[in-house]
Design an enzyme around this catalytic site. Structure first.
Site, short mmCIF file in Angstrom:
data_model
loop_
_atom_site.label_atom_id
_atom_site.label_comp_id
_atom_site.label_asym_id
_atom_site.label_seq_id
_atom_site.Cartn_x
_atom_site.Cartn_y
_atom_site.Cartn_z
N ASP A 11 4.62 3.23 2.89
CA ASP A 11 4.74 1.80 3.24
C ASP A 11 4.46 1.50 4.71
O ASP A 11 4.44 0.34 5.10
CB ASP A 11 6.18 1.30 2.95
CG ASP A 11 6.54 1.34 1.49
OD1 ASP A 11 5.64 1.58 0.67
OD2 ASP A 11 7.72 1.11 1.17
N GLY A 21 18.64 12.42 -2.90
CA GLY A 21 20.04 12.86 -2.92
C GLY A 21 20.16 14.34 -2.58
O GLY A 21 19.19 14.99 -2.17
N MET A 34 2.94 -1.25 -3.28
CA MET A 34 4.15 -0.71 -2.66
C MET A 34 4.52 -1.53 -1.42
O MET A 34 3.66 -2.16 -0.82
CB MET A 34 3.93 0.74 -2.23
CG MET A 34 3.91 1.72 -3.38
SD MET A 34 2.27 1.89 -3.99
CE MET A 34 1.55 2.81 -2.70
N GLU A 54 6.27 -4.93 -3.59
CA GLU A 54 7.40 -4.76 -4.51
C GLU A 54 8.72 -5.35 -4.00
O GLU A 54 9.58 -5.74 -4.78
CB GLU A 54 7.60 -3.28 -4.87
CG GLU A 54 7.92 -2.39 -3.69
CD GLU A 54 8.03 -0.91 -4.07
OE1 GLU A 54 7.53 -0.08 -3.31
OE2 GLU A 54 8.62 -0.62 -5.12
N THR A 98 15.00 11.00 4.76
CA THR A 98 14.80 12.42 5.04
C THR A 98 15.00 12.73 6.52
O THR A 98 15.64 13.73 6.88
CB THR A 98 13.37 12.84 4.64
OG1 THR A 98 13.17 12.49 3.27
CG2 THR A 98 13.13 14.31 4.84
N THR A 154 5.81 8.02 5.10
CA THR A 154 6.14 6.76 4.44
C THR A 154 4.85 6.07 4.06
O THR A 154 4.06 5.70 4.92
CB THR A 154 6.95 5.81 5.35
OG1 THR A 154 6.72 4.48 4.91
CG2 THR A 154 6.53 5.90 6.80
#
Ligand code: ATP
Ligand code: MG
Length: 453
Positions: A220, A165, A263, A319, A192, A218
């Site tokens: 992932d 945020g 993840m 996940e 980002t 990342t």
């Protein structure tokens, strides 16, 4: 028009075969023509390497396997030092910010931006922005020197701190202007880089000569175009430890099940590669491949079968897998607006236990391991340290040459400059009709769960 710039270029078929066709707004990606000789000409490597500087017209093809009759498609500028640079090193005031979740290699990237600017280009003014985008306007900055960053690559996390945020484009650009920053290095994931793109556009709108360079992060591996993201190798390696533990637990009791959550919110690359690397996994579940629990060909049936055959089994679940099955779905979001996922690992372990207790077919013992935060927080392994270092060096060369609005990334084994929009417009996912998923399936011999009864 000078063909300098970082925008992708398209190859079209012309009378003399394939020719380069620059896209019209190429100048959006260069601050101005570079005029200063690159200080690297006095570097020892310059006299040794045959072709030290990258020709500004050198490109890297996005698709390496191309059908003979189809157009050759998009190319990206090859990354690396240019003969001439736009910035006079003594005029450079650079800043670095890290945003989003933790990932092994963040500190390595920070270290190399600082050291690369300092040792390759003689830039001494580099500041770190505290705790993500909001740090531009609500926090202090910290001076970064080769000395202060010398051993940070051996630590996990980010020495700058991070946050979600708080992206207020105009406040951020005001701050960049106030501090007279002219190179902005932004390290973070898809969110980002969308933020970085907004900053880049606002900077252009205000006509500032500020280079904005992204280094995509990342764990992932869900950022498209690039071969892989830094930290991914480390994550796959560390996941082995959790899978090993699950295997030992499962193997030590009768009808033991080891369940490991890894993840992968939308992309199951870590689960898929960790499964392939381990060879102890009986079933790998990822977001891209739907599955079901009950009935013929379902997960419960497969678990019972594997336990009868082997007496134990290991399940790896990403996940984001099976979110459609998890009861009481949620609309909750994090500070960046990302949907909060339910803990599928915990849910799955309860469901399996319940099922086998209810059926009283066999007594099972299930151990659930969630190593997620342990994996994210470790330092990068050797290969990710090398990769992170080279990504940072590429970003520094690009910014010094006056390029802007780009991320540095590996495409088909070559370092390139990629426009922001290309990496934010979609997500990289495991394609379950591709060979890699088939290879994974044949390593576990699990059902495809394609046909619920
Ligand atoms: P990861 O998801 O891998 O942890 P991320 O970079 O995607 O990393 P986010 O928390 O989604 O993490 O975003 C990081 C920062 O980018 C936040 O400060 C957020 O406000 C900002 N951001 C996210 N999406 C946008 C967007 N569309 N436009 C501008 N800023 C954005
Ligand atoms: Mg994200």
């Amino acid at each position: 028009m000078a063909s300098n710039g970082v925008d992708e270029i398209k190859l079209v078929e012309g009378p003399a075969g394939y020719v380069l066709e620059d896209v019209p707004h190429l100048s959006d990606y260069i601050l101005d023509l570079p005029t200063y000789p690159n200080p690297l000409q006095s570097n020892a490597a310059y006299s040794v390497v045959r072709q030290y500087f990258v020709d500004e017209d050198d490109t890297v093809q996005e698709k390496i396997v191309v059908h003979k009759d189809s157009p050759r498609g998009t190319h990206f500028r090859r990354a690396g030092p240019r003969q001439k640079v736009y910035f006079k090193p003594s005029d450079v005031r650079a800043c670095i910010v890290t945003c989003g979740g933790l990932c092994p290699g963040l500190n390595t990237v920070i270290r190399e931006i600082v050291c690369g600017l300092h040792f390759m280009y003689g830039v001494t003014e580099v500041i770190g922005v505290d705790c993500g985008f909001r740090g531009f306007y609500s926090k202090n900055t910290v001076a970064l020197t080769p000395k202060t960053v010398s051993d940070i690559h051996k630590r996990g996390g980010t020495i700058l701190g991070t946050s979600r945020g708080g992206h207020d484009t105009s406040k951020i650009v005001d701050n960049i202007e106030d501090r007279e920053i002219n190179q902005v290095y932004i390290i973070g994931g898809d969110g980002t880089q969308k933020g970085a793109s907004a900053i880049y556009k606002e900077i252009r709108r205000r006509g500032l000569k500020v280079s904005v360079a992204g280094i995509p992060k990342t764990i992932d591996n869900d950022i498209p175009v690039i071969d892989k993201s830094f930290g991914f190798d480390t994550a796959v390696e560390e996941a082995q430890r959790a899978i090993n533990a699950a295997h030992v637990e499962a193997n030590s009791v009768e009808n033991g099940i080891g369940l490991v959550k890894l993840m992968g919110r939308y992309s199951g690359f870590i689960a898929m590669y960790a499964t392939l690397a381990s060879r102890d996994v009986d079933c790998c579940l990822i977001p891209e491949s739907p599955f079901y629990l009950e009935g013929k060909g379902g997960l419960y049936e497969f678990i019972a079968k594997r336990l009868r055959e082997n007496g134990h089994m290991v399940i790896v679940i990403a996940e984001g897998a099976g979110q459609d099955l998890v009861a009481e779905s949620t609309d909750q979001q994090d500070a960046s607006g990302n949907k909060l996922l339910k803990d599928v690992g915990l849910w799955m372990s309860l469901k399996i236990k319940e099922h086998f207790a209810k059926q009283s077919v066999m007594d099972i013992t299930l151990k659930y391991i969630d190593p997620t935060y342990m994996i994210r927080a470790i330092p990068a392994n050797a290969s990710d340290n090398v990769y992170s270092t080279l990504l940072a060096q590429s970003a520094v060369h690009g910014a010094m040459a006056g390029y802007t609005g780009f991320v540095s990334g590996l495409v088909n084994g070559r370092h390139t400059y990629i426009p922001f929009n290309r990496i934010t417009e979609r997500q990289n996912k495991v394609v379950i009709t591709d060979r890699m998923w088939a290879r994974m399936l044949s390593s576990t011999n699990q059902p495809s769960f394609m046909n619920p009864s």
